[in-house]
Design a protein around this motif. Structure first.
Motif: not given
Length: 290
Positions: A245-267
Motif C-alpha cells: 500500500k505504501s512503503h514505510f520509507l515512502r520517498k527520498g527525504r525531502i521537505a515540502g511534500d505538503w505542497k503536493n497535497h494541500f489546496n488553499s482551503d487546507h492551508l
C-alpha cells in the motif's frame, strides 16, 4: 474495519496503538530508571524517528556499523513506551540510545533527576500530516485515515495517537532542561546531514572526526537505509505494515511534500488552527505556516 477502541489504548488522556503498547508497558516506561549517560531522541510521530534510530547509535559508538547491520532498529534504539523495551533493555550497550514519542509530562521522574540528554527533532507539521496520512493507510494497527480532509481534522483536533502536535512541541520547548536538550529540525538534516551529525556529536561530547561524520552520513542516507533490512521495516510482518500500500520509507527525504497535497482551503484551515494553538508561546517556529 477495526474500531478505534479495538486499535487504541487510552492512557492518561492520550491514544496509543494496542499492537505495540499496553497499560503495563506505559507504566514500565513511567517507572523506568534512566541513566546519566542515556540519550533519547524525542519526536512527534513521523518527524524523523527512524532516522534518529540510525544516527544516535552510530554517533555513540564512534561510527561502528556492527549493530546497525546486525540488530533491527526497534531493538537497537527501542521506544521507551513500547512493550518491546522490557525485553531488550538489559541487552543495550552503554551509553544507551532510546527513542520516545512521549510529551514531556509523560517522562519518568528518573529523567528529571538524571543527566540524560535529549535530541528533539522538529518537522514542518504540514509534512508530518502528509506522512502520517500515508502511514495510516499501510499500518494495520492504526485506524483508516479516511479522506485527506477527514484526517486533517483528526490531526488538528488531536484525535490520533500521541495527541496534538502543538501540545507535544509546547511541552518540550517549555521544558527547562538547559544544556540537556538539543533542538534540531528534520529540514536541516535533509539540507546538510553531515553538519547535523556534527551538531549532535558536539552536543553529546563525542568529538567525532570528519571522516567518521562522513561515514555516518553515508550510512544514514535514504538509499542506504532503504537497502538495510535492519532499518527498512521489511522484516515487519505484512499483517502489521502492508508495504504494497505504501512503503514505510515512502520517498527520498525531502521537505515540502505538503505542497503536493494541500489546496488553499487546507492551508487556510491548517494555519488558522496551528496559529491559535501556539498563540502566546515564547518560541517561534522555524517554518512559515503559509
Amino acid at each position: 474495519m477495526s474500531s478505534s477502541e479495538e486499535l487504541y489504548l487510552e492512557y492518561q488522556g492520550l491514544l496509543f496503538p494496542r499492537e505495540t503498547h499496553s497499560a503495563e508497558s506505559l507504566k514500565f516506561a513511567q517507572e523506568f530508571t534512566l541513566k546519566d549517560d542515556d540519550v533519547l531522541a524525542v519526536t512527534y510521530p513521523k518527524s524523523g524517528t527512524i532516522w534518529m534510530q540510525e544516527i544516535l547509535p552510530l554517533v555513540l559508538s564512534g561510527g561502528d556499523l556492527t549493530r546497525v547491520q546486525t540488530v533491527v532498529n526497534w531493538d537497537r534504539a527501542p521506544w521507551l513506551e513500547e512493550t518491546r523495551l522490557a525485553q531488550v533493555v538489559d541487552k543495550l550497550p552503554s551509553p544507551r540510545a532510546l527513542v520516545t514519542h512521549f510529551p514531556y509530562s509523560f517522562m519518568p521522574p528518573s529523567f528529571r533527576t538524571s543527566k540524560a540528554k535529549v535530541v528533539y527533532v522538529m518537522r514542518n507539521p504540514k509534512d508530518i500530516l502528509v506522512s502520517s496520512y500515508y502511514f495510516h493507510q499501510m499500518a494495520a494497527f492504526l485506524e483508516d485515515p479516511g479522506t485527506f480532509e477527514e484526517f486533517m481534522e483528526k490531526f488538528l483536533d488531536g484525535r490520533i495517537v500521541f495527541g496534538k502536535w502543538t501540545d507535544h512541541v509546547k511541552s518540550w520547548r517549555n521544558a527547562e532542561l538547559g544544556d540537556r536538550i538539543l533542538f534540531i529540525t528534520y529540514e536541516e538534516m535533509v539540507q546538510d546531514l553531515p553538519a547535523s551529525i556534527r551538531r549532535i556529536s558536539d552536543f553529546l561530547h563525542q568529538n567525532l572526526s570528519e571522516e567518521v561524520i562522513q561515514k555516518i552520513a553515508k550510512h544514514c542516507s535514504f538509499q542506504s537505509m532503504k537497502a538495510n533490512t535492519m532499518s527498512n521495516f521489511s522484516l515487519c510482518p505484512k499483517e502489521y505494515m502492508d508495504n504494497d500500500k505504501s512503503h514505510f520509507l515512502r520517498k527520498g527525504r525531502i521537505a515540502g511534500d505538503w505542497k503536493n497535497h494541500f489546496n488553499s482551503d487546507h492551508l487556510a484551515r491548517f494555519k488558522s488552527v496551528i496559529t491559535k494553538e501556539l498563540e502566546g508561546e515564547n518560541f517561534s517556529l522555524p517554518w512559515s505556516l503559509d
